[in-house]
Motif scaffolding. Structure first.
Motif, PDB file in Angstrom:
ATOM      1  N   GLY A  22      40.784 -41.028 -24.846  1.00 35.69           N
ATOM      2  CA  GLY A  22      41.130 -40.714 -23.662  1.00 35.69           C
ATOM      3  C   GLY A  22      39.221 -42.069 -23.310  1.00 35.69           C
ATOM      4  N   THR A  77      40.771 -40.260 -18.326  1.00 33.39           N
ATOM      5  CA  THR A  77      40.428 -39.452 -18.585  1.00 33.39           C
ATOM      6  C   THR A  77      39.197 -38.070 -17.644  1.00 33.39           C
ATOM      7  OG1 THR A  77      39.748 -39.082 -20.506  1.00 33.39           O
ATOM      8  CG2 THR A  77      41.887 -39.280 -20.503  1.00 33.39           C
ATOM      9  N   GLN A  78      37.855 -39.055 -18.200  1.00 32.29           N
ATOM     10  CA  GLN A  78      36.746 -38.552 -17.390  1.00 32.29           C
ATOM     11  C   GLN A  78      36.160 -39.363 -16.248  1.00 32.29           C
ATOM     12  OE1 GLN A  78      35.095 -38.215 -22.055  1.00 32.29           O
ATOM     13  NE2 GLN A  78      33.767 -36.887 -20.389  1.00 32.29           N
ATOM     14  N   SER A  84      33.025 -33.541 -17.961  1.00 29.28           N
ATOM     15  CA  SER A  84      33.992 -33.165 -18.716  1.00 29.28           C
ATOM     16  C   SER A  84      35.680 -33.777 -18.306  1.00 29.28           C
ATOM     17  CB  SER A  84      33.740 -31.656 -17.977  1.00 29.28           C
ATOM     18  OG  SER A  84      33.246 -30.758 -19.123  1.00 29.28           O
ATOM     19  N   ALA A  85      36.008 -34.236 -19.589  1.00 29.68           N
ATOM     20  CA  ALA A  85      37.086 -34.499 -18.769  1.00 29.68           C
ATOM     21  C   ALA A  85      37.983 -33.846 -18.339  1.00 29.68           C
ATOM     22  CB  ALA A  85      38.140 -34.790 -20.532  1.00 29.68           C
ATOM     23  N   ILE A  90      44.305 -36.011 -17.471  1.00 32.76           N
ATOM     24  CA  ILE A  90      44.922 -36.373 -18.578  1.00 32.76           C
ATOM     25  C   ILE A  90      45.940 -36.563 -18.977  1.00 32.76           C
ATOM     26  CG2 ILE A  90      45.241 -35.599 -21.602  1.00 32.76           C
ATOM     27  CD1 ILE A  90      42.726 -33.940 -20.497  1.00 32.76           C
ATOM     28  N   GLY A 115      40.277 -35.584 -24.606  1.00 31.30           N
ATOM     29  CA  GLY A 115      39.714 -34.349 -23.373  1.00 31.30           C
ATOM     30  C   GLY A 115      38.978 -33.413 -24.489  1.00 31.30           C
ATOM     31  N   GLY A 119      35.033 -34.747 -24.306  1.00 32.50           N
ATOM     32  CA  GLY A 119      35.762 -34.649 -22.984  1.00 32.50           C
ATOM     33  C   GLY A 119      35.214 -33.076 -22.487  1.00 32.50           C
ATOM     34  N   VAL A 126      44.981 -28.393 -23.466  1.00 30.90           N
ATOM     35  CA  VAL A 126      44.998 -29.877 -24.025  1.00 30.90           C
ATOM     36  C   VAL A 126      46.447 -30.040 -24.493  1.00 30.90           C
ATOM     37  CG1 VAL A 126      44.283 -32.897 -24.565  1.00 30.90           C
ATOM     38  CG2 VAL A 126      42.691 -30.895 -23.038  1.00 30.90           C
TER      39      VAL A 126
END
Length: 150
Positions: A22, A77-78, A84-85, A90, A115, A119, A126
């Motif tokens: 990520g 992913t972020q 945060s992710a 994702i 994540g 993340g 997840v």
């Protein structure tokens, strides 16, 4: 199929030449597994940073990088390293990655618990998304290292 490895190093898994991790969309790879990718593949990092600066790497995207016999999937992913992710990002990037891997006949990818480290997301949540998306790609073996250890 997904194999979970409690402790390990994704770069030391036998028979693996494809990796995923990520990333944020700001061009920073200063901690965790992202820093390891930056140090191992500096040209990949420069291209990633350029894409981020130009707005060509946004949440849910995948930046695929190939170097010799190594294939890297950078998953957006972020938004930034400070946030945060994003679970939807994702899911989207994971789906895209597995689609690309199928097209290229890549059958094994190693990755950390995306994540849920830096993340900040709950790994159980997840993991549920990853398992759901991966169930549509039974020919791809994922090796997920849950905790880094040399």
């Amino acid at each position: 199929m997904i194999t979970y490895v409690k402790y390990g190093d994704i770069f030391k898994i036998s028979g693996v030449t494809s990796y995923a991790h990520g990333c944020n969309c700001q061009g920073a790879m200063g901690k965790g597994i992202a820093l390891q990718f930056k140090e191992r593949y500096p040209n990949m990092y420069l291209e990633y940073k350029k894409r981020c600066k130009e707005g060509k790497f946004i949440l849910g995207d995948v930046f695929e990088y190939n170097q010799e016999n190594v294939n890297i999937f950078n998953l957006a992913t972020q938004k930034s390293w400070r946030t945060s992710a994003d679970i939807a990002a994702i899911e989207k990037s994971f789906e895209t990655m597995l689609h690309l891997a199928t097209e290229q006949e890549i059958n094994k990818i190693a990755l950390p618990k995306i994540g849920a480290g830096l993340g900040g997301l709950n790994w159980v949540n997840v993991k549920t998304i990853i398992e759901l998306v991966a169930s549509n790609y039974p020919k791809i073996n994922l090796v997920i290292v849950e905790n880094f250890k040399e």
